[in-house]
Design a protein around this motif. Structure first.
Motif, PDB file in Angstrom:
ATOM      1  N   ARG A 116      -5.173 -12.770  -5.545  1.00 23.50           N
ATOM      2  CA  ARG A 116      -4.794 -11.472  -6.108  1.00 23.50           C
ATOM      3  C   ARG A 116      -3.347 -11.126  -5.782  1.00 23.50           C
ATOM      4  NH1 ARG A 116      -5.321  -6.099  -4.644  1.00 23.50           N
ATOM      5  NH2 ARG A 116      -6.077  -6.684  -2.587  1.00 23.50           N
ATOM      6  N   ILE A 117      -2.954 -11.374  -4.527  1.00 27.29           N
ATOM      7  CA  ILE A 117      -1.588 -11.043  -4.122  1.00 27.29           C
ATOM      8  C   ILE A 117      -0.581 -11.945  -4.822  1.00 27.29           C
ATOM      9  CG2 ILE A 117       0.024 -10.988  -2.178  1.00 27.29           C
ATOM     10  CD1 ILE A 117      -2.064  -8.678  -2.329  1.00 27.29           C
ATOM     11  N   ASP A 132      -3.659  -1.585   0.124  1.00 31.36           N
ATOM     12  CA  ASP A 132      -3.158  -2.954   0.239  1.00 31.36           C
ATOM     13  C   ASP A 132      -1.874  -3.032   1.069  1.00 31.36           C
ATOM     14  OD1 ASP A 132      -5.167  -4.176  -1.203  1.00 31.36           O
ATOM     15  OD2 ASP A 132      -4.124  -4.033  -3.110  1.00 31.36           O
ATOM     16  N   PHE A 133      -0.899  -2.182   0.724  1.00 28.37           N
ATOM     17  CA  PHE A 133       0.416  -2.267   1.344  1.00 28.37           C
ATOM     18  C   PHE A 133       1.013  -0.882   1.565  1.00 28.37           C
ATOM     19  CE2 PHE A 133       0.141  -6.253  -1.122  1.00 28.37           C
ATOM     20  CZ  PHE A 133       0.426  -7.181  -0.132  1.00 28.37           C
ATOM     21  N   THR A 147       9.878  -3.569  -0.020  1.00 26.99           N
ATOM     22  CA  THR A 147       9.292  -4.176   1.176  1.00 26.99           C
ATOM     23  C   THR A 147       7.837  -3.731   1.283  1.00 26.99           C
ATOM     24  OG1 THR A 147      11.422  -4.189   2.341  1.00 26.99           O
ATOM     25  CG2 THR A 147       9.432  -4.401   3.686  1.00 26.99           C
ATOM     26  N   LEU A 148       6.944  -4.698   1.318  1.00 21.52           N
ATOM     27  CA  LEU A 148       5.510  -4.434   1.392  1.00 21.52           C
ATOM     28  C   LEU A 148       4.981  -4.840   2.767  1.00 21.52           C
ATOM     29  CD1 LEU A 148       4.497  -5.952  -2.071  1.00 21.52           C
ATOM     30  CD2 LEU A 148       4.871  -3.532  -1.563  1.00 21.52           C
ATOM     31  N   ILE A 149       4.382  -3.913   3.465  1.00 23.97           N
ATOM     32  CA  ILE A 149       3.768  -4.181   4.767  1.00 23.97           C
ATOM     33  C   ILE A 149       2.252  -4.203   4.583  1.00 23.97           C
ATOM     34  CG2 ILE A 149       3.538  -3.463   7.173  1.00 23.97           C
ATOM     35  CD1 ILE A 149       6.390  -4.226   6.341  1.00 23.97           C
ATOM     36  N   PRO A 150       1.589  -5.345   4.844  1.00 27.96           N
ATOM     37  CA  PRO A 150       0.140  -5.443   4.624  1.00 27.96           C
ATOM     38  C   PRO A 150      -0.654  -4.438   5.446  1.00 27.96           C
ATOM     39  CG  PRO A 150       1.121  -7.609   4.974  1.00 27.96           C
ATOM     40  CD  PRO A 150       2.178  -6.604   5.320  1.00 27.96           C
ATOM     41  N   MET A 155      -4.746  -9.859   4.955  1.00 28.47           N
ATOM     42  CA  MET A 155      -3.325 -10.087   4.728  1.00 28.47           C
ATOM     43  C   MET A 155      -2.516 -10.004   6.014  1.00 28.47           C
ATOM     44  SD  MET A 155      -2.473 -10.948   1.655  1.00 28.47           S
ATOM     45  CE  MET A 155      -3.921 -12.012   1.696  1.00 28.47           C
ATOM     46  N   LYS A 156      -2.923  -9.123   6.930  1.00 29.52           N
ATOM     47  CA  LYS A 156      -2.237  -9.013   8.218  1.00 29.52           C
ATOM     48  C   LYS A 156      -2.320 -10.308   9.009  1.00 29.52           C
ATOM     49  CE  LYS A 156      -2.581  -4.038   9.151  1.00 29.52           C
ATOM     50  NZ  LYS A 156      -3.169  -3.031  10.076  1.00 29.52           N
ATOM     51  N   GLN A 157      -3.407 -11.031   8.819  1.00 32.30           N
ATOM     52  CA  GLN A 157      -3.577 -12.305   9.521  1.00 32.30           C
ATOM     53  C   GLN A 157      -2.593 -13.357   9.030  1.00 32.30           C
ATOM     54  OE1 GLN A 157      -7.704 -13.238   8.901  1.00 32.30           O
ATOM     55  NE2 GLN A 157      -8.430 -11.851  10.501  1.00 32.30           N
TER      56      GLN A 157
END
Length: 207
Positions: A116-117, A132-133, A147-150, A155-157
């Protein structure tokens, strides 16, 4: 002379201040999201540069990308190796040489998120969903950098952040940067972009 210089500096500062005040992150995100929604199909060549922190090395690969809203994506590496990733609905086909593996993303949360991402990043669709972000926008010449921060565990993993370079003239994302938790990073440059041109359905066929 000094007086003229002071006036010039004051005018420059006023212009910079006006530009900063007129920039709205929310408006920029809406602009990018609206442009993404208008893209029904997208085709491009890509150059991918993978930087490996531990080895201090870079790997460059090239290929072609095809995608069709809402959930069809073909990501094909053509050099220096051949590898094809096809997303069609809830199914993913991974082909490498003579081997093919099929994955049901509805049964694999991590793979579902990756698929998906991948698609949403190249389209610029993943900006407004705060689940999501967390998204921030900066101006750059000719466009924006998002800038996208999970925010999700899966996604963080994998990623600490993802950067999308948006070109205002083309109204498309032209570069994606992905920074991994282990220190590696990947930069994908999209070239020869073409949007809303017909794509043969066979390109997304999963046997």
């Amino acid at each position: 002379m000094k007086k003229k210089l002071l006036i010039f500096c004051a005018l420059c500062f006023a212009c910079l201040t006006t530009s900063a005040e007129s920039f709205s992150q929310d408006a920029a995100l809406k602009e990018i999201s609206a442009a993404a929604a208008a893209i029904k199909t997208m085709q491009a060549d890509f150059v991918q540069t993978k930087s490996l922190k531990m080895l201090g090395d870079k790997m460059i690969s090239r290929g072609k990308m095809l995608c069709e809203q809402p959930n069809r994506l073909r990501w094909e590496y053509t050099s220096p190796y051949t590898y094809t990733f096809i997303l069609n609905g809830n199914r993913v086909l991974v082909k490498k040489k003579d081997r093919s593996d099929m994955i049901d993303t509805s049964q694999n949360a991590m793979f579902r998120e990756i698929a998906r991402i991948m698609m949403n990043s190249v389209l610029g669709k993943c900006l407004t969903d705060k689940n999501d972000f967390r998204a921030t926008v900066a101006q750059k010449s000719g466009g924006y950098i998002v800038t996208l921060i999970p925010q999700k565990k899966e996604m963080k993993q994998m990623f600490t952040k993802i950067l999308l370079h948006y070109n205002k003239q083309q109204a498309m994302v032209t570069q994606v940067e992905m920074y991994e938790k282990n220190g590696d990073s990947t930069v994908i440059e999209l070239k020869n972009l073409k949007k809303n041109a017909p794509i043969d359905a066979a390109q997304f066929k999963i046997d």
